[in-house]
Design a protein around this motif. Structure first.
Motif, PDB file in Angstrom:
ATOM      1  N   ARG A   1     -26.145 -20.400   1.083  1.00  0.00           N
ATOM      2  CA  ARG A   1     -26.715 -19.060   1.264  1.00  0.00           C
ATOM      3  C   ARG A   1     -28.081 -19.094   1.917  1.00  0.00           C
TER       4      ARG A   1
ATOM      5  N   THR B   1     -21.321 -12.383   1.949  1.00  0.00           N
ATOM      6  CA  THR B   1     -22.167 -13.007   0.950  1.00  0.00           C
ATOM      7  C   THR B   1     -23.190 -13.917   1.632  1.00  0.00           C
ATOM      8  N   GLY B   2     -24.430 -13.780   1.216  1.00  0.00           N
ATOM      9  CA  GLY B   2     -25.458 -14.654   1.780  1.00  0.00           C
ATOM     10  C   GLY B   2     -26.130 -14.091   3.022  1.00  0.00           C
ATOM     11  N   ALA B   3     -25.665 -12.922   3.485  1.00  0.00           N
ATOM     12  CA  ALA B   3     -26.229 -12.362   4.714  1.00  0.00           C
ATOM     13  C   ALA B   3     -27.621 -11.797   4.472  1.00  0.00           C
ATOM     14  N   GLY B   4     -27.900 -11.420   3.231  1.00  0.00           N
ATOM     15  CA  GLY B   4     -29.223 -10.883   2.919  1.00  0.00           C
ATOM     16  C   GLY B   4     -29.205  -9.390   2.655  1.00  0.00           C
ATOM     17  N   LYS B   5     -28.286  -8.950   1.807  1.00  0.00           N
ATOM     18  CA  LYS B   5     -28.207  -7.515   1.507  1.00  0.00           C
ATOM     19  C   LYS B   5     -29.392  -7.054   0.658  1.00  0.00           C
ATOM     20  N   SER B   6     -29.844  -7.921  -0.248  1.00  0.00           N
ATOM     21  CA  SER B   6     -30.901  -7.481  -1.170  1.00  0.00           C
ATOM     22  C   SER B   6     -32.126  -6.962  -0.429  1.00  0.00           C
ATOM     23  N   LEU B   7     -32.525  -7.671   0.620  1.00  0.00           N
ATOM     24  CA  LEU B   7     -33.714  -7.241   1.363  1.00  0.00           C
ATOM     25  C   LEU B   7     -33.557  -5.840   1.919  1.00  0.00           C
TER      26      LEU B   7
ATOM     27  N   GLN C   1     -29.988  -6.010   9.142  1.00  0.00           N
ATOM     28  CA  GLN C   1     -30.891  -5.600   8.064  1.00  0.00           C
ATOM     29  C   GLN C   1     -31.791  -4.418   8.467  1.00  0.00           C
TER      30      GLN C   1
ATOM     31  N   ALA D   1     -38.571 -12.536  10.724  1.00  0.00           N
ATOM     32  CA  ALA D   1     -37.750 -11.545  11.417  1.00  0.00           C
ATOM     33  C   ALA D   1     -36.592 -11.112  10.532  1.00  0.00           C
TER      34      ALA D   1
ATOM     35  N   LEU E   1     -41.933  -7.626   5.021  1.00  0.00           N
ATOM     36  CA  LEU E   1     -41.043  -8.781   5.128  1.00  0.00           C
ATOM     37  C   LEU E   1     -41.842 -10.079   5.103  1.00  0.00           C
TER      38      LEU E   1
ATOM     39  N   THR F   1     -36.746 -21.842  -1.882  1.00  0.00           N
ATOM     40  CA  THR F   1     -35.352 -22.248  -1.675  1.00  0.00           C
ATOM     41  C   THR F   1     -35.317 -23.614  -0.991  1.00  0.00           C
TER      42      THR F   1
ATOM     43  N   SER G   1     -29.324 -20.381  -4.170  1.00  0.00           N
ATOM     44  CA  SER G   1     -29.299 -20.502  -2.717  1.00  0.00           C
ATOM     45  C   SER G   1     -28.960 -21.897  -2.242  1.00  0.00           C
TER      46      SER G   1
ATOM     47  N   ASP H   1     -26.952 -15.736  -6.870  1.00  0.00           N
ATOM     48  CA  ASP H   1     -27.609 -16.041  -5.612  1.00  0.00           C
ATOM     49  C   ASP H   1     -28.379 -17.345  -5.666  1.00  0.00           C
TER      50      ASP H   1
ATOM     51  N   TYR I   1     -40.690 -14.068   5.547  1.00  0.00           N
ATOM     52  CA  TYR I   1     -39.781 -14.206   6.678  1.00  0.00           C
ATOM     53  C   TYR I   1     -40.361 -13.534   7.909  1.00  0.00           C
TER      54      TYR I   1
ATOM     55  N   ARG J   1     -32.734 -10.361   9.747  1.00  0.00           N
ATOM     56  CA  ARG J   1     -31.444 -10.902  10.170  1.00  0.00           C
ATOM     57  C   ARG J   1     -30.613  -9.756  10.740  1.00  0.00           C
TER      58      ARG J   1
END
Ligand code: ADP
Ligand code: MG
Ligand code: ZN
Length: 611
Positions: free
Chosen positions: A320, A39-45, A20, A15, A7, A567, A294, A292, A13, A17
């Motif tokens: 985001r 949306t924007g919560a960070g699913k990709s990670l 995750q 920590a 991470l 970003t 941002s 995305d 980053y 979210r």
């Protein structure tokens, strides 16, 4: 390398979210996962980190060809070996990418669902080690969702055909029970780890306005948001064309997106927006899934959408990166009628039985009612949304137009009484318009023809302003004093709380907005300060402007969108922390080792110039 190191090193980053880490752990241990996050919560990670930690290559199924390129570019920037496979590649490029993949060159491959069916792809997959298949926008598998894609139904077969069954992760922002069930079933998830995180997005400010002249209102808003980029959603293609023209005529750099444009133009306009060549995107709901970008600072809905799922998803494209952003809905009663018409006249999905189609329509009408309630309520807007998604919420968020506005409590008992008496005298057979007409002593042909001008309640409220009576009526509907059905011509009935008003002399009051805060800028940063220190950096901070310009130059040189470099949230954090050394630079959120090596020096120099 462990997950926290990944991470930090690749994404910069500190920590995880909320939510995750659990998904990362599940997928890393080989367990399936179903992850519902806004949306924007960070699913990709949630799948990118496992992809980095697991041996072999992770496949990510994603419906949006146009966006794979940027996602892969962003990963490559971060030092992750990734590639994409879709119809935008030439056959030569495609084969080369497949060869590389078979040789284990990549950790992550994005693939369009249609590709899964091709024998060539299948053969190559059999030679690769695939520990994980991540299905992004997984709601596309369900016919009940808004974005059904038949090719998603083949994912199951594809997975079943692999020599070793990988862990399967499904990701979506759509939360309804039915869709969630479909995802589990149609992707054949095996006792998945399920998580639905809080839907709240504290950095988004919600506002509803009911302007007389939407164009005028929009131009006022654009004036206020002139330093930000944003999206304006319209209900129809025609609306998109008109609004886009209006903005351009007034000197804003707006572009447009809807299904009626040629593929090529759509792609170009989308890129113009992503690469900040156009600051405003005017679009139908065809635009945005998987976007995305941002740094979207505002999302304005020129028309009311047909349900809150859609609204929240579209509005959620703002902010985001966690920066404060505005989500504003311009409401007009006509929007309700337009949506009603669409529901009643939409061609049925041929894959549904007549019964199912009726059930779908019924659901749509109910959803439209909740959407309308959102636009007319005087309660906290955020709470209204969260409750709709089945979440508990505190009653006042302090960051929406209803919480900020001041309301006068007005006694409307007399009006309420008359309305109820009229509804019952008309034997609950008529809709809003007729009821209001009768009460106000309307002289229309229909009133006379039906003999309604002979009824006892005719003209009892003549002289009352129609808009006010409508507001009272909406309030009575919202509070269950009146009820209505969801049919094509909804008639008014007495609701479960009618008796209290009619027979028990209950007082009826209504909150009426006295003052609408038009300029929240002074108030907002304070409020968000507690949540995010970087929000303090003002929009026109000269250092921020300088860093943005530097980012622009770096991104342009690489022909990439600005956010691939850093970003907005990262630049803002730089302004807040003003790092002087590489060590300090690493403390900035969004700066990992790889980015530090690439950009640390130039950004440090730029910051030093200012201090
Ligand atoms: P979505 O859930 O909509 O797919 P994304 O995966 O696109 O969201 O992430 C949205 C933004 O949040 C991205 O800019 C991403 O870098 C950022 N982000 C994700 N996880 C974290 C984290 N743990 N800390 C800080 N920012 C994060
Ligand atoms: Mg996503
Ligand atoms: Zn609120």
């Amino acid at each position: 390398m462990d997950k926290l190191e990944a991470l930090r090193r690749y994404f910069g980053y500190e920590a995880f979210r909320p939510g995750q880490e659990g998904v990362v752990d599940a997928l890393c241990s080989g367990r399936d996962a179903l992850c519902v996050m806004p949306t924007g919560a960070g699913k990709s990670l949630c799948y990118q980190i496992p992809a980095l930690l697991l041996h072999g290559v992770t496949l990510v199924v994603s419906p949006l060809i146009s966006l794979m390129k940027d996602q892969v570019a962003a990963l490559n920037e971060a030092g992750v070996r990734a590639a994409y496979l879709n119809s935008s590649l030439t056959p030569g490029q495609y084969r080369r990418a497949l060869d590389n993949a078979a040789q284990g060159m990549y950790k992550i491959i994005y693939v369009a669902p249609e590709r899964l069916e091709t024998p060539e792809f299948h053969m190559n997959c059999a030679r690769m080690e695939i520990p994980l298949v991540a299905v992004d926008e997984a709601h596309c598998v369900s016919q009940w969702g808004q974005d059904f894609r038949p090719s998603y139904l083949r994912i199951r077969e594809f997975i079943a055909g692999l020599p070793v069954r990988p862990a399967v992760g499904a990701f979506t922002a759509t939360a309804t029970e039915q869709v969630r069930e479909d995802i589990g079933k149609l992707l054949e998830l095996r006792t998945p780890y399920c998580i639905t995180t809080g839907f709240d997005r504290p950095n988004l400010r919600f506002e509803v306005r009911a302007p007389k002249d939407k164009n005028q209102e929009l131009l006022g808003l654009m004036q206020r948001f002139r330093n930000r980029c944003g999206i304006v959603y319209c209900a129809t293609r025609k609306g998109v064309e008109e609004v886009c023209d209006v903005l351009n005529v007034h000197g804003y750099s707006a572009t447009r997106y809807h299904a009626g444009l040629a593929d090529e133009e759509r792609r170009k306009n989308q890129d113009d927006f992503l690469y900040d060549r156009a600051t405003v995107m005017v679009a139908t709901n065809a635009f945005g899934m998987g976007i995305d970008k941002s740094n979207v600072g505002f999302v304005i809905h020129y028309n009311m959408p047909k349900n809150l799922e859609g609204y929240y998803q579209e509005a959620g494209r703002a902010g985001r990166d966690g920066s404060p952003a505005d989500c504003i809905l311009l409401y007009a009663r006509q929007d309700v009628r337009t949506n009603q018409f669409l529901i009643d006249h939409e061609a049925d999905n041929p894959e549904l039985s007549a019964e199912q189609a009726d059930a779908v329509r019924e659901n749509q009408r109910r959803a439209l009612r909740s959407m309308t309630d959102y636009c007319t309520t005087s309660e906290c807007l955020r709470a209204t949304i969260l409750q709709y998604f089945g979440e508990k919420a505190c009653s006042a968020c302090g960051n929406c137009s209803n919480c900020e506005g001041e309301f006068d409590e007005v006694d409307v008992t007399r009006e309420a009484h008359s309305i109820l008496q009229c509804v019952s005298e008309l034997r609950q057979r008529f809709g809003k318009t007729v009821v209001l007409d009768v009460l106000r002593g309307g002289k229309g042909e229909r009133i006379r023809r039906l003999g309604l001008d002979k009824t006892g309640c005719y003209g009892t409220l003549c002289g009352a302003e129609e808009a006010k009576l409508r507001a009272v009526l909406d309030e009575l509907l919202r509070t269950g004093v009146l009820a209505t059905d969801d049919g094509e011509y909804p008639v008014l009935r007495l609701g479960k709380n009618a008796a209290a008003v009619l027979y028990e002399n209950a007082r009826v009051t209504m909150k009426v907005k006295r003052w609408q805060a038009k300029h929240q800028e002074e108030k907002l940063p304070n409020m968000l300060e507690k949540r995010r220190s970087t929000a303090q950096v003002p929009e026109d901070d000269p250092l921020l402007a300088a860093l943005k310009a530097l980012r622009r130059r770096l991104a342009d040189a690489k022909h990439q969108p600005a956010f691939v470099v850093f970003t907005d949230a990262t630049l803002r954090d730089m302004c807040a922390k003003k790092p002087m050394t590489k060590q300090e630079m690493l403390l900035v959120s969004g700066v990992g080792e790889r980015k530090l090596a690439q950009y640390g020096k130039v950004f440090l120099e730029e910051i030093k110039k200012f201090c």
